[in-house]
Design an enzyme around this catalytic site. Structure first.
Site, PDB file in Angstrom:
ATOM      1  N   LYS A   1     -69.923  19.341  74.913  1.00 12.83           N
ATOM      2  CA  LYS A   1     -68.599  19.532  74.307  1.00 12.83           C
ATOM      3  C   LYS A   1     -68.024  20.904  74.658  1.00 12.83           C
ATOM      4  CE  LYS A   1     -65.040  19.756  71.758  1.00 12.83           C
ATOM      5  NZ  LYS A   1     -64.010  18.936  71.227  1.00 12.83           N
TER       6      LYS A   1
ATOM      7  N   CYS B   1     -59.066  24.823  69.466  1.00  8.35           N
ATOM      8  CA  CYS B   1     -60.251  24.354  70.210  1.00  8.35           C
ATOM      9  C   CYS B   1     -60.483  25.145  71.483  1.00  8.35           C
ATOM     10  CB  CYS B   1     -60.074  22.882  70.537  1.00  8.35           C
ATOM     11  SG  CYS B   1     -59.590  21.924  69.107  1.00  8.35           S
TER      12      CYS B   1
HETATM   13  N1  SAJ Z   1     -52.306  24.142  78.259  1.00 10.63           N
HETATM   14  C1  SAJ Z   1     -51.775  24.819  79.341  1.00 10.63           C
HETATM   15  N2  SAJ Z   1     -51.748  24.142  80.535  1.00 10.63           N
HETATM   16  C2  SAJ Z   1     -52.216  22.877  80.695  1.00 10.63           C
HETATM   17  C3  SAJ Z   1     -52.770  22.222  79.588  1.00 10.63           C
HETATM   18  C4  SAJ Z   1     -52.807  22.890  78.376  1.00 10.63           C
HETATM   19  O1  SAJ Z   1     -51.327  25.955  79.245  1.00 10.63           O
HETATM   20  O2  SAJ Z   1     -52.131  22.366  81.814  1.00 10.63           O
HETATM   21  C5  SAJ Z   1     -52.359  24.825  76.966  1.00 10.63           C
HETATM   22  C6  SAJ Z   1     -51.606  24.098  75.853  1.00 10.63           C
HETATM   23  O3  SAJ Z   1     -50.238  24.414  75.894  1.00 10.63           O
HETATM   24  C7  SAJ Z   1     -52.300  24.614  74.621  1.00 10.63           C
HETATM   25  C8  SAJ Z   1     -53.749  24.782  75.097  1.00 10.63           C
HETATM   26  O4  SAJ Z   1     -53.701  24.813  76.505  1.00 10.63           O
HETATM   27  O5  SAJ Z   1     -51.803  25.881  74.239  1.00 10.63           O
HETATM   28  C9  SAJ Z   1     -54.695  23.690  74.656  1.00 10.63           C
HETATM   29  O6  SAJ Z   1     -54.042  22.420  74.686  1.00 10.63           O
HETATM   30  P1  SAJ Z   1     -54.710  21.093  75.248  1.00 10.63           P
HETATM   31  O7  SAJ Z   1     -53.716  20.028  75.149  1.00 10.63           O
HETATM   32  O8  SAJ Z   1     -55.302  21.344  76.576  1.00 10.63           O
HETATM   33  O9  SAJ Z   1     -55.956  20.862  74.317  1.00 10.63           O
HETATM   34  P2  SAJ Z   1     -56.193  20.812  72.722  1.00 10.63           P
HETATM   35  O10 SAJ Z   1     -56.689  22.161  72.306  1.00 10.63           O
HETATM   36  O11 SAJ Z   1     -55.026  20.272  71.995  1.00 10.63           O
HETATM   37  O12 SAJ Z   1     -57.380  19.752  72.667  1.00 10.63           O
HETATM   38  C10 SAJ Z   1     -58.583  20.024  73.396  1.00 10.63           C
HETATM   39  C11 SAJ Z   1     -58.955  18.769  74.206  1.00 10.63           C
HETATM   40  N3  SAJ Z   1     -60.023  19.095  75.146  1.00 10.63           N
HETATM   41  C12 SAJ Z   1     -59.915  18.810  76.464  1.00 10.63           C
HETATM   42  O13 SAJ Z   1     -58.931  18.319  76.957  1.00 10.63           O
HETATM   43  C13 SAJ Z   1     -61.100  19.143  77.303  1.00 10.63           C
HETATM   44  C14 SAJ Z   1     -59.385  17.656  73.258  1.00 10.63           C
HETATM   45  O14 SAJ Z   1     -59.844  16.529  73.990  1.00 10.63           O
HETATM   46  C15 SAJ Z   1     -60.491  18.153  72.318  1.00 10.63           C
HETATM   47  O15 SAJ Z   1     -60.904  17.155  71.418  1.00 10.63           O
HETATM   48  C16 SAJ Z   1     -59.925  19.305  71.527  1.00 10.63           C
HETATM   49  O16 SAJ Z   1     -59.592  20.356  72.463  1.00 10.63           O
HETATM   50  C17 SAJ Z   1     -60.973  19.779  70.551  1.00 10.63           C
HETATM   51  O17 SAJ Z   1     -60.812  19.465  69.358  1.00 10.63           O
HETATM   52  O18 SAJ Z   1     -61.963  20.375  70.957  1.00 10.63           O
END
Ligand code: SAJ
Length: 414
Positions: A217, A271
Site C-alpha cells: 500500500k 494519503c
Molecule cells: N495530483 C497531481 N497530478 C496528478 C494526479 C494527482 O498533482 O497527475 C495531485 C492531486 O491534485 C492531489 C494529490 O495529487 O492533490 C493526490 O490526489 P490523487 O487523486 O492522486 O490521490 P488521492 O490522495 O485522492 O488518493 C490516493 C489514491 N492512490 C493512488 O492512486 C495510488 C487512492 O487509490 C488511495 O486509496 C488513496 O490515495 C488512499 O487513501 O491512500
C-alpha cells in the site's frame, strides 16, 4: 455466530455481523456498502454528532451517491451507528493515520480503536486493519492489543491487514470493484480475510502476509507521489525555459513506455502527501528517492507563490482571485491541500487583495478569509490563480479569462 462458521456453513452475508471502527471517508462508505449487501453492520465513531447524523440517515462528508446509500442502509436497519463497539463476527478498523509535525506516524487512533474493541473480540472473530499503516503496525499494535493475549492468532482469532485503495470521488465504485491485497498474520488469517472480501468485492483478492500488504500500500502511494514529483519538477524546469510543461508531457506520453502524470500546485490530501513518510520513517537510509519526491512536491506551492508575486508586480494594487481550496477536483477535502499553503503564502507576502472561491468548501472549514462566489471573484479580480480543477471553474467562458492574467496551475485552460 463467528465468521468461520458463517463462511464454512452459511455463506449468506446477512448472517454475518461487522463492526466498522471509524466512520470517515473509508469507514462510512465501507459500512454502508456492507449493509446494503446484507451484512448487519455497526458503524462506530467517537464523534457523537457523526453518530447522530448517520442514524438520521444523513452524511457528514461529500462523496458522490454516498447520501443515497447511507439513507437506504440506515432505513433498512442493516446499518446502525454507535459511539462504542459491540460484539461482531468481523471488526474492521478504518481510522485515520496522520503524521505529526515532525513527520513521524501518529498511530493513536489505531491504538484507541484496538483498545475499544478488545473487550468485544471473542474466539472465531476476524480483525482487519484497513487504515494505511507503517510496516509492522498490524503485528505490533493490532495483534498485540485488539484482543485477549490468551487467544492464539490463526486459531482463536484471525488478524489481517487489507489496506483501503479507493479514490475519493469514486469511492463507492472502487470499494467494490478494486482488486484487494489481504495480508494475514498467518496464512490462515489471510484465507479468512480473503473469504470475507470475496463475499462483497468483485475485484480479485490476493492473499499475502501483513507486512507485504503494508508495504504494498505504501509503495502504491509513494509511486504516485514520485511520478507527480517528476511532473512537478518538469513543470518548474519548463517555466524557466518558457515552454508549456503540458506540451512536453503530452508528447512524451506518446512514447509507448512513458506515462508521466500531471503537474499541479503540489500534492495534497490525506494519503499521498502523508503515506510516503511512513516508509521514510521506517527506513530513512533506503528511501532517498521517496523523500526527495516528497520535498519536490512540498516545494511546489512556494514556487507558485513566487511566480504569482512576479506577475502581480504589473498591477498597481493587485486584486488576486484564487480559485479552489480543495486538494483536488470536485471534492470538499482541504486536508494537506497545496491550495491552502499557496493562499496563506500569498496573504503572508502581502501580494495585494486576495479573494478566494471554492464551491465545495464551507465557511466552517476555512475561516481565514471570506469565501466569495465565482461571479464576484471574476468581476473583481484582473489576476486569477486556478488552484483546483473543479468542474465549475472548467466551465468559465474563455472570453472572460482572456481579459485577465491567469496562472493556471492545473493546465485546465490550455
Ligand atoms: N495530483 C497531481 N497530478 C496528478 C494526479 C494527482 O498533482 O497527475 C495531485 C492531486 O491534485 C492531489 C494529490 O495529487 O492533490 C493526490 O490526489 P490523487 O487523486 O492522486 O490521490 P488521492 O490522495 O485522492 O488518493 C490516493 C489514491 N492512490 C493512488 O492512486 C495510488 C487512492 O487509490 C488511495 O486509496 C488513496 O490515495 C488512499 O487513501 O491512500
Amino acid at each position: 455466530m463467528n465468521v468461520s462458521e458463517s463462511f464454512t456453513h452459511r455463506p449468506v452475508p446477512a448472517e454475518t455481523s461487522v463492526c466498522v471502527m471509524g466512520l470517515g471517508y473509508i469507514g462510512l462508505p465501507t459500512a454502508s456498502v456492507l449493509a446494503t449487501k446484507g451484512f448487519r453492520v455497526t458503524g462506530v465513531d467517537v464523534r457523537p454528532e457523526v453518530v447522530d447524523t448517520i442514524n438520521r440517515g444523513e452524511i457528514h462528508i461529500e462523496e458522490p451517491d454516498l447520501d443515497i446509500l447511507v439513507r437506504s442502509a440506515v432505513n433498512s436497519g442493516q446499518l446502525v451507528a454507535a459511539e462504542s463497539p459491540q460484539a461482531a463476527d468481523v471488526f474492521m478498523i478504518c481510522v485515520p493515520t496522520p503524521i505529526r509535525d515532525d513527520r513521524t506516524p501518529d498511530l493513536t487512533y489505531i491504538r484507541e480503536a484496538c483498545q475499544a474493541i478488545q473487550p468485544n473480540v471473542v474466539k472465531g472473530n476476524l480483525v482487519i486493519l484497513e487504515s494505511t499503516s507503517p510496516p509492522r503496525t498490524t503485528e505490533e499494535i493490532v495483534a498485540a492489543t485488539a484482543f485477549s493475549p490468551e487467544f492464539e492468532i490463526g486459531k482463536d482469532v484471525f488478524v489481517a491487514h487489507c489496506p483501503e485503495r479507493v479514490l475519493p470521488g469514486r469511492i463507492l465504485l472502487e470499494v467494490v470493484q478494486n482488486d484487494r491485497v489481504v495480508g494475514g498474520m498467518t496464512p490462515e488469517c489471510a484465507q479468512r480475510a480473503k473469504q470475507f472480501y470475496e463475499s462483497y468485492v468483485s475485484g480479485e483478492v490476493f492473499a499475502t502476509s501483513a507486512l507485504v500488504a503494508e508495504v504494498t500500500k505504501l509503495a502504491e502511494n509513494s509511486y504516485r507521489d514520485v511520478n507527480i514529483a517528476f511532473a512537478n519538477e518538469l513543470s518548474m524546469l519548463a517555466e524557466d525555459l518558457n515552454i508549456d510543461p503540458w506540451d512536453v508531457i503530452e508528447l512524451a506520453n506518446r512514447h509507448p513506455r512513458v506515462q508521466i502524470l500531471s503537474p499541479g500546485p503540489g500534492v495534497g490530501g490525506h494519503c499521498i502527501s502523508v503515506d510516503p513518510w511512513f516508509l521514510v520513517h521506517a527506513q530513512p537510509e533506503r528511501t532517498q528517492l521517496i523523500r526527495t519526491a516528497r520535498e519536490v512536491n512540498l516545494y511546489k506551492p512556494q514556487f507558485v507563490v513566487r511566480h504569482v508575486m512576479e506577475l502581480a508586480k504589473q498591477f498597481e494594487t493587485p486584486k488576486l482571485g484564487c480559485l479552489g481550496l480543495a486538494y483536488k477536483a470536485d471534492v470538499d477535502d482541504i486536508r494537506e491541500s497545496p491550495a491552502l499553503d499557496i493562499v496563506r503564502g500569498l496573504v503572508r507576502e502581502g501580494v495585494g487583495d486576495v479573494m478566494v472561491c471554492d464551491p465545495y468548501v464551507r465557511p466552517e472549514q476555512f475561516d481565514e478569509l471570506p469565501l466569495s462566489s465565482l461571479t464576484d471573484v471574476l468581476e473583481a479580480c484582473p489576476l486569477i490563480l486556478l488552484l483546483t480543477d473543479h468542474r465549475q471553474f472548467r466551465d468559465i467562458p474563455r472570453r472572460v479569462l482572456q481579459e485577465k492574467v491567469v496562472v493556471d496551475t492545473r493546465g485546465l485552460y490550455r
